[in-house]
Structure formats: C-alpha cells, structure tokens
Design an enzyme around this catalytic site. Structure first.
Site, PDB file in Angstrom:
ATOM      1  CG  ASN A  42      -0.600   0.284   2.688  1.00  0.00           C
ATOM      2  OD1 ASN A  42       0.130  -0.938   2.846  1.00  0.00           O
ATOM      3  ND2 ASN A  42      -0.875   0.966   2.789  1.00  0.00           N
ATOM      4  CG  ASP A  43      -0.011   4.138   2.770  1.00  0.00           C
ATOM      5  OD1 ASP A  43      -1.361   4.018   2.137  1.00  0.00           O
ATOM      6  OD2 ASP A  43      -1.057   5.082   3.660  1.00  0.00           O
ATOM      7  CD  GLN A  59       3.077   2.006   5.190  1.00  0.00           C
ATOM      8  OE1 GLN A  59       2.392   1.180   6.628  1.00  0.00           O
ATOM      9  NE2 GLN A  59       4.493   2.079   5.479  1.00  0.00           N
ATOM     10  CE1 TYR A 102       0.674  -0.726  10.609  1.00  0.00           C
ATOM     11  CE2 TYR A 102      -0.868   0.515  11.033  1.00  0.00           C
ATOM     12  CZ  TYR A 102      -0.472  -0.197  11.254  1.00  0.00           C
ATOM     13  OH  TYR A 102      -1.116  -1.334  11.415  1.00  0.00           O
ATOM     14  CB  SER A 103       2.660   5.869   5.663  1.00  0.00           C
ATOM     15  OG  SER A 103       1.808   4.797   5.164  1.00  0.00           O
ATOM     16  NE  ARG A 170      -3.472   6.762   9.828  1.00  0.00           N
ATOM     17  CZ  ARG A 170      -4.346   6.480  10.573  1.00  0.00           C
ATOM     18  NH1 ARG A 170      -4.488   6.481  12.086  1.00  0.00           N
ATOM     19  NH2 ARG A 170      -5.867   6.773  10.249  1.00  0.00           N
ATOM     20  CG  ASP A 171       0.126   8.718   7.621  1.00  0.00           C
ATOM     21  OD1 ASP A 171       0.571   7.514   8.132  1.00  0.00           O
ATOM     22  OD2 ASP A 171      -0.695   8.692   7.043  1.00  0.00           O
ATOM     23  CD  GLU A 224      -5.821   7.541   6.558  1.00  0.00           C
ATOM     24  OE1 GLU A 224      -5.290   6.496   7.649  1.00  0.00           O
ATOM     25  OE2 GLU A 224      -5.678   7.068   5.447  1.00  0.00           O
TER      26      GLU A 224
END
Length: 481
Positions: A42-43, A59, A102-103, A170-171, A224
């Site tokens: 994903n990302d 990801q 995560y991202s 996040r991110d 996000e």
C-alpha cells in the site's frame, strides 16, 4: 538462538522466492508499474532522490496478500525506468513499532538519508484503539548507503502531540526549508475532526508543534497522509481525508484524496482554498510527492483503496495485491493542480500510429498501450474490448467496468464541461485516464479475461485525432530472481 528479525527475514525470503517462481505465469503482473514481490503493497513512503538514485519505500505485508503485519519494502532506480528490489528495510520489531511500521517520508541529507515513519502500537486490553490504547509514534531510521537502516529510534510519542487529539496521529512528511526542518502529521481530534499538525526542528531529532492546518468547518474525521509543498509558486496541501459524505459525482470512493491550495504562511497565518480531488477512479489513495533533482515535483499514489468492497483476484490466485500509479509530474495552472505521466515513460513507446477519428475507429493493442486523443466532437465513446467503456457527453465523463473485469468495480464519474484531450495508459491490469492535460485523473484496476489478457481491441466513436503506442515493459531486477 535465531532472533525475531532473522526469523522474519527467512520467512519473507521464502515467500518472495515462491512468488518469483510464479511471476512469469501471471498475466496480471504489471509491465510499467511498481508492485510487491509477494503479498500486499500500500502507501508509497520515503520518496526521494539520494546518492544518484530514486528511492521508493512502501507499506509491505510480504507474508499475507490480504494485509497482515506491515513492513517497509524498497525499490530504487537511476532513471524511473529500471528498478531494483532491495531487502525489507524496516521490521516491526521494536517496542515503539511492534504492531506495524506505517507510513512516512524521506529527507535526503549529505550525512545520510533520514526516514521518518509511523510506529504503531496496540496495547493489550479492552480499548477502542481510536481514543485509547494505541501508540502512534514517530520513528526515525537513518541509512548511509540508502539500502540498510543503520539505526532507528522513537522521536515523538502521543504525549508530544496537542492534548485534544485522539490516538490517530500518523504519516510524517518532513522537509528542509529556509534553514530549518518541518514536518506535517495527519491527525484526528477527540471530537472526530481531521487536521494536520505542523512541527519544526533545528536538528532533525527534536521536534516541537508549531501550527495546525484545518478548515473552518469539519471536513472529515481524519486527515491521513499529509503533504505540503510549493509548485509553480503555489503552496499545496495534499491529504487523504476520511469521513467525507459521498456524492454521485464527487467523493465516490470509501475515502477521498485531494488537495487544498494554501495562501499565506503555513507556519503562522494562512487560508485554504477549495478542496479538489486528485483522482476520481476506484484505485488511488495515500499519494506522496518529492522533488526530483531537476526540480520537478513528482507524485506517486497507491493504486488501491482501503476498506473497499471490490477485490483483486491476484490476492488468491497468485499471492500478491496492489501496486503504485505511474509517477506523475505536478504543475499549478493558476486554478488547479495538474498531473501528467512523467516524460521518462515516453521511452517505453513503440509502434506509434497517428489516425483520424471520424465516426468509428478500431485499434488493436497488446496488454500495454497508450492512447492520446484530441477530441473535437460533442461526444466520445471508447470501448476497451469487453472490459471497460469510457464515455463523455453533456459535461460528464464516465468509466464503466464490466462485471467480469471489475471484480466489484462498477462506474465512476468526472464532471467536465469540455473534453479537449484524453490520455489513456493501459497496463496488464490497470487503466489511468488523464483528462484535459491532467486537470483531472481517474485510476482503476481492471482484469481482462481470456484472450484479452494479451490482446485487446479498442473501438472509438467520435471526432478527433488519435495517437496510439504500444508500450514496452520497464526493467525489474528482483532480489530473489
């Protein structure tokens, strides 16, 4: 005794070797899009130019095509056409990221590549993991060679964020500007309002909250994958806001992704212009941008959609799922952001044909092809074999996928009063549309059946000129080839 990381490494290696044995037999493996060696992608993360190469981290759930434990995978390229897969870069094995790395983003410096990422922790207990029980930490991994993380550490925790926030922060996207460092983080407040936090630092290690970017009225419950940059003199805020009410012709997906023009100074006083979606197709989310060495602002998006009801058959057939959009060059035309395929992809063109469209026209292509249409009529219809139909008339462009090829994908729309140009990129199992010089785009996965997996007949009805090209595949150097 074998460490947890060594055990994971061996399991991933086994999965990638098994996937490699099936790669040549899979008709849906991409020709000119990045994809995972095995499992789930994903990302896009950590996009940057470092030590003479482009780097795309992402990801990666190598052991589960339906999204299991999340790692960071890694591709690199000297030219955006020839790609090398590297071993997994980040593992979820530290106390601050044990439930998923995560991202995040990449900051290329002379002394190394700094990669900021989200460390996800779900504490055991009876928690909702929205307002309680979750640690969303910012981790920092540093690499000198661009391939191996020499160190990583936790630099921000929930306690370092404003007090009114939920556990969903996040991110991180970090960059250097005016002699200082800045970072934006996506956030959800305890009142379920999405916003973006702005942090600043003098040393890339210690960060303090500087400002918050938000709309006057609530616009979704979580923002996000934030990004903030200047292109052609205009500041742009990109985010993927969750919780926007769906409309027939806008916000059609489970979650949207788009941008706000920002006027003023993001560090102090600013206003946001109207939100515009970046892509209206079924499969486009969590985009991230970076600056190429020649100054171009390039965007890469995840060719997928979280929590969607439609599916990808490769997850069960051949053990992999999702990919990335083609890299897109961004510009500000004075009114909106435009996105067009990077110029490097033109080197993949072969067997070019220029034809006049006056009524009907049939073009036979392989699984990978490009069509550039200059439309001069008041309607246009393109049937891509039995897989998909694109139609435009009376200010509305639609993309309709067949039941057999769409796997739950049905129809998506773009509102546009005029259609001057339409640019189509077709890969083995994807379709990307660029409308009117990339003022609007539409991206989808599509799965042709039978003979159409290798050869397709495209039928056009309308008036204009059509440039068609077959496309050669990019070069992929698989780590376990």
């Amino acid at each position: 005794m074998q460490t947890k990381r060594e055990e994971l490494k061996q399991n991933i290696l086994k999965a990638e070797v098994e996937a490699g044995a099936q790669r040549a037999k899979d008709p849906y493996r991409f020709g000119f899009h990045l994809m995972p060696p095995s499992g789930w992608m994903n990302d896009p993360n950590g996009l940057c130019w470092y030590q003479g190469e482009y780097h795309v981290f992402y990801q990666y759930s190598p052991l589960d095509a339906h999204r299991g434990r999340i790692f960071w995978g890694h591709w690199s390229s000297p030219d955006l056409l020839s790609w090398t897969q590297h071993p997994v870069f980040l593992y979820p094995t530290d106390a601050w990221d044990k439930n998923g790395v995560y991202s995040g983003s990449g900051l290329a410096e002379q002394d190394g590549l700094y990669l900021y990422y989200t460390g996800n922790v779900k504490h055991p207990g009876n928690y909702d993991y929205i307002y309680e029980g979750r640690g969303h930490n910012v981790g920092l991994a540093i690499t000198r060679d661009g391939i191996t993380a020499e160190s990583n550490r936790c630099i921000l925790e929930n306690k370092d964020y404003p007090q009114n926030l939920s556990c969903h922060v996040r991110d991180p996207k970090a960059w250097k500007q005016d002699g200082a460092y800045y970072m934006v983080l996506g956030a959800r407040t305890r009142q379920d309002v999405g916003e973006i936090l702005v942090f600043t630092s003098e040393d890339k290690l210690h960060w303090k909250h500087l400002n918050t970017i938000q709309t006057p009225q609530k616009f979704g419950f979580m923002w996000e994958c934030p990004d903030l940059f200047c292109v052609d003199g205009q500041w742009i805020v990109i985010t993927s806001p969750q919780g926007i009410a769906h409309e027939k012709y806008r916000y059609q997906n489970v979650y949207s992704c788009g941008y706000f023009p920002l006027y003023g100074d993001f560090r102090s006083d600013y206003t946001l212009g109207d939100y515009q979606e970046l892509d209206a197709g079924f499969d486009f989310y969590a985009p991230q941008t970076f600056e190429a060495p020649d100054g171009r602002r390039i965007l890469l998006g995840w060719m997928g959609m979280p929590d969607a009801e439609y599916t990808n058959p490769t997850a069960d057939w051949s053990g992999w799922q999702h990919g990335m959009s083609v890299p897109r060059e961004l510009h500000w035309n004075g009114e909106r952001l435009t996105a067009q395929p990077i110029a490097e992809l033109q080197q993949l063109r072969t067997d070019s044909k220029q034809q006049t469209l006056q009524g009907s026209l049939t073009i036979d292509t392989g699984a990978m092809a490009e069509l550039r249409i200059r439309n001069t009529g008041d309607h246009l219809r393109i049937a891509m074999g039995t897989c998909a139909v694109i139609e435009w008339s009376q200010g509305l462009l639609s993309l309709t996928l067949s039941e057999q090829a769409g796997y739950g994908r049905t129809r998506r729309y773009i509102q546009t009063q005029t259609l001057d140009t339409l640019h189509l990129l077709m890969d083995t199992s994807s379709l990307e549309l660029f409308v009117n010089g990339g003022e609007q785009t539409m991206t989808t996965r599509v799965y042709p059946q039978g003979k159409e997996q290798k050869n397709r007949t495209i039928t056009l009805h309308g008036v204009g000129e059509v440039q068609s090209d077959a496309l050669q595949p990019m070069t992929f150097h698989w780590a376990q080839a």
